[in-house]
Motif scaffolding. Structure first.
Motif, PDB file in Angstrom:
ATOM      1  N   VAL A   1       0.830  -1.210   0.000  1.00  0.00           N
ATOM      2  CA  VAL A   1       0.000   0.000   0.000  1.00  0.00           C
ATOM      3  C   VAL A   1       0.862   1.257   0.000  1.00  0.00           C
ATOM      4  O   VAL A   1       0.643   2.174  -0.802  1.00  0.00           O
ATOM      5  N   ILE A   2       1.852   1.302   0.870  1.00  0.00           N
ATOM      6  CA  ILE A   2       2.693   2.502   0.944  1.00  0.00           C
ATOM      7  C   ILE A   2       3.510   2.665  -0.325  1.00  0.00           C
ATOM      8  O   ILE A   2       3.690   3.779  -0.824  1.00  0.00           O
ATOM      9  N   GLY A   3       3.983   1.556  -0.895  1.00  0.00           N
ATOM     10  CA  GLY A   3       4.701   1.633  -2.172  1.00  0.00           C
ATOM     11  C   GLY A   3       3.817   2.134  -3.303  1.00  0.00           C
ATOM     12  O   GLY A   3       4.248   2.930  -4.140  1.00  0.00           O
ATOM     13  N   SER A   4       2.568   1.686  -3.324  1.00  0.00           N
ATOM     14  CA  SER A   4       1.632   2.155  -4.356  1.00  0.00           C
ATOM     15  C   SER A   4       1.330   3.639  -4.208  1.00  0.00           C
ATOM     16  O   SER A   4       1.263   4.367  -5.201  1.00  0.00           O
ATOM     17  N   VAL A   5       1.160   4.090  -2.981  1.00  0.00           N
ATOM     18  CA  VAL A   5       0.903   5.509  -2.744  1.00  0.00           C
ATOM     19  C   VAL A   5       2.112   6.331  -3.180  1.00  0.00           C
ATOM     20  O   VAL A   5       1.974   7.346  -3.882  1.00  0.00           O
ATOM     21  N   ALA A   6       3.305   5.895  -2.798  1.00  0.00           N
ATOM     22  CA  ALA A   6       4.522   6.635  -3.147  1.00  0.00           C
ATOM     23  C   ALA A   6       4.723   6.687  -4.665  1.00  0.00           C
ATOM     24  O   ALA A   6       5.056   7.738  -5.218  1.00  0.00           O
ATOM     25  N   LEU A   7       4.499   5.562  -5.349  1.00  0.00           N
ATOM     26  CA  LEU A   7       4.653   5.543  -6.805  1.00  0.00           C
ATOM     27  C   LEU A   7       3.613   6.415  -7.488  1.00  0.00           C
ATOM     28  O   LEU A   7       3.919   7.119  -8.459  1.00  0.00           O
ATOM     29  N   SER A   8       2.391   6.398  -6.980  1.00  0.00           N
ATOM     30  CA  SER A   8       1.336   7.232  -7.565  1.00  0.00           C
ATOM     31  C   SER A   8       1.681   8.717  -7.447  1.00  0.00           C
ATOM     32  O   SER A   8       1.531   9.478  -8.412  1.00  0.00           O
ATOM     33  N   VAL A   9       2.164   9.125  -6.282  1.00  0.00           N
ATOM     34  CA  VAL A   9       2.547  10.533  -6.096  1.00  0.00           C
ATOM     35  C   VAL A   9       3.748  10.859  -6.970  1.00  0.00           C
ATOM     36  O   VAL A   9       3.800  11.926  -7.586  1.00  0.00           O
ATOM     37  N   TYR A  10       4.724   9.956  -7.043  1.00  0.00           N
ATOM     38  CA  TYR A  10       5.893  10.166  -7.905  1.00  0.00           C
ATOM     39  C   TYR A  10       5.456  10.428  -9.343  1.00  0.00           C
ATOM     40  O   TYR A  10       5.903  11.389  -9.971  1.00  0.00           O
ATOM     41  N   ARG A  11       4.581   9.586  -9.865  1.00  0.00           N
ATOM     42  CA  ARG A  11       4.134   9.744 -11.257  1.00  0.00           C
ATOM     43  C   ARG A  11       3.341  11.021 -11.460  1.00  0.00           C
ATOM     44  O   ARG A  11       3.467  11.686 -12.489  1.00  0.00           O
ATOM     45  N   ASP A  12       2.496  11.366 -10.482  1.00  0.00           N
ATOM     46  CA  ASP A  12       1.677  12.575 -10.614  1.00  0.00           C
ATOM     47  C   ASP A  12       2.512  13.850 -10.565  1.00  0.00           C
ATOM     48  O   ASP A  12       2.138  14.856 -11.161  1.00  0.00           O
ATOM     49  N   HIS A  13       3.641  13.830  -9.867  1.00  0.00           N
ATOM     50  CA  HIS A  13       4.446  15.040  -9.707  1.00  0.00           C
ATOM     51  C   HIS A  13       5.556  15.191 -10.748  1.00  0.00           C
ATOM     52  O   HIS A  13       6.259  16.193 -10.729  1.00  0.00           O
ATOM     53  N   LEU A  14       5.699  14.203 -11.627  1.00  0.00           N
ATOM     54  CA  LEU A  14       6.718  14.333 -12.672  1.00  0.00           C
ATOM     55  C   LEU A  14       6.348  15.464 -13.619  1.00  0.00           C
ATOM     56  O   LEU A  14       5.206  15.575 -14.066  1.00  0.00           O
ATOM     57  N   ASP A  15       7.317  16.286 -13.937  1.00  0.00           N
ATOM     58  CA  ASP A  15       7.106  17.407 -14.849  1.00  0.00           C
ATOM     59  C   ASP A  15       7.772  17.071 -16.178  1.00  0.00           C
ATOM     60  O   ASP A  15       8.998  16.973 -16.258  1.00  0.00           O
ATOM     61  N   PHE A  16       6.966  16.899 -17.214  1.00  0.00           N
ATOM     62  CA  PHE A  16       7.490  16.473 -18.511  1.00  0.00           C
ATOM     63  C   PHE A  16       7.600  17.613 -19.515  1.00  0.00           C
ATOM     64  O   PHE A  16       7.638  17.376 -20.711  1.00  0.00           O
ATOM     65  N   ASP A  17       7.677  18.831 -19.063  1.00  0.00           N
ATOM     66  CA  ASP A  17       7.824  19.948 -19.992  1.00  0.00           C
ATOM     67  C   ASP A  17       9.128  19.795 -20.765  1.00  0.00           C
ATOM     68  O   ASP A  17      10.197  19.636 -20.191  1.00  0.00           O
ATOM     69  N   ALA A  18       9.041  19.822 -22.064  1.00  0.00           N
ATOM     70  CA  ALA A  18      10.182  19.755 -22.982  1.00  0.00           C
ATOM     71  C   ALA A  18      10.980  18.463 -22.840  1.00  0.00           C
ATOM     72  O   ALA A  18      12.182  18.444 -23.095  1.00  0.00           O
ATOM     73  N   VAL A  19      10.339  17.380 -22.414  1.00  0.00           N
ATOM     74  CA  VAL A  19      11.004  16.078 -22.342  1.00  0.00           C
ATOM     75  C   VAL A  19      10.498  15.244 -23.515  1.00  0.00           C
ATOM     76  O   VAL A  19       9.291  15.087 -23.687  1.00  0.00           O
ATOM     77  N   PRO A  20      11.392  14.725 -24.349  1.00  0.00           N
ATOM     78  CA  PRO A  20      10.951  13.917 -25.493  1.00  0.00           C
ATOM     79  C   PRO A  20      10.141  12.694 -25.044  1.00  0.00           C
ATOM     80  O   PRO A  20      10.380  12.130 -23.974  1.00  0.00           O
ATOM     81  N   GLU A  21       9.193  12.300 -25.852  1.00  0.00           N
ATOM     82  CA  GLU A  21       8.297  11.189 -25.537  1.00  0.00           C
ATOM     83  C   GLU A  21       9.032   9.897 -25.169  1.00  0.00           C
ATOM     84  O   GLU A  21       8.633   9.235 -24.216  1.00  0.00           O
ATOM     85  N   PRO A  22      10.109   9.519 -25.852  1.00  0.00           N
ATOM     86  CA  PRO A  22      10.788   8.271 -25.466  1.00  0.00           C
ATOM     87  C   PRO A  22      11.384   8.289 -24.053  1.00  0.00           C
ATOM     88  O   PRO A  22      11.640   7.245 -23.480  1.00  0.00           O
ATOM     89  N   LEU A  23      11.597   9.473 -23.494  1.00  0.00           N
ATOM     90  CA  LEU A  23      12.118   9.555 -22.128  1.00  0.00           C
ATOM     91  C   LEU A  23      11.009   9.524 -21.070  1.00  0.00           C
ATOM     92  O   LEU A  23      11.274   9.259 -19.907  1.00  0.00           O
ATOM     93  N   ARG A  24       9.786   9.780 -21.488  1.00  0.00           N
ATOM     94  CA  ARG A  24       8.688   9.858 -20.521  1.00  0.00           C
ATOM     95  C   ARG A  24       8.323   8.498 -19.930  1.00  0.00           C
ATOM     96  O   ARG A  24       8.090   8.394 -18.729  1.00  0.00           O
TER      97      ARG A  24
END
Length: 144
Positions: free
Chosen positions: A30-53
């Motif tokens: 549960v804690i790992g899922s919460v941490a991963l979900s927050v990690y993914r939601d807070h990633l900023d992909f501005d000007a990052v090419p699609e293959p790196l996302r």
């Protein structure tokens, strides 16, 4: 284990071990899922090419590897994107870790309160009081 009769101590120990294992496993999940979900939601992909996302969404390690190899794959533009991706992924990981720790702390606090409310008090040993009474009766110096 103090409330389990000696003839059922093995069963009490097994139940204790099983609940501890189950709780630890569910807690990590549960804690790992919460941490991963927050990690993914807070990633900023501005000007990052699609293959790196996509690698960046998987884990911090994959994001840092993708950021390191971005210059090889996409030239100078990729190197710049990788230079932005690495700190963004690290910041997102710390955000996820912080929220995961807060969830763990909240669950622990709730469990502590429920334990105080619902866990029965430890019984006193029934032989303690009679043994003391017998000792005082057997000592003739106290009878005078």
């Amino acid at each position: 284990m103090g409330v389990v009769s000696p003839d059922k101590a093995d069963m009490g120990s097994a139940v204790n071990d099983a609940t501890r294992e189950l709780g630890g496993t569910l807690g990590v999940a549960v804690i790992g899922s919460v941490a991963l979900s927050v990690y993914r939601d807070h990633l900023d992909f501005d000007a990052v090419p699609e293959p790196l996302r996509e690698p960046a969404r998987e884990s911090l390690g994959a994001a840092l590897t993708a950021a390191q190899k971005a210059g090889e794959l996409f030239g100078s533009a990729g190197a710049e994107a990788g230079a932005r991706l690495a700190p963004a992924a690290q910041a997102s990981f710390i955000d996820g870790l912080a929220v995961g720790c807060m969830v763990a702390g909240a669950v622990t606090a709730v469990a502590a309160v429920l334990t105080l409310i619902y866990l029965p008090a430890h019984p006193t040993a029934p032989d303690a009081e009679p043994a003391e009474a017998e000792a005082s009766e057997a000592d003739p110096s106290e009878m005078r």
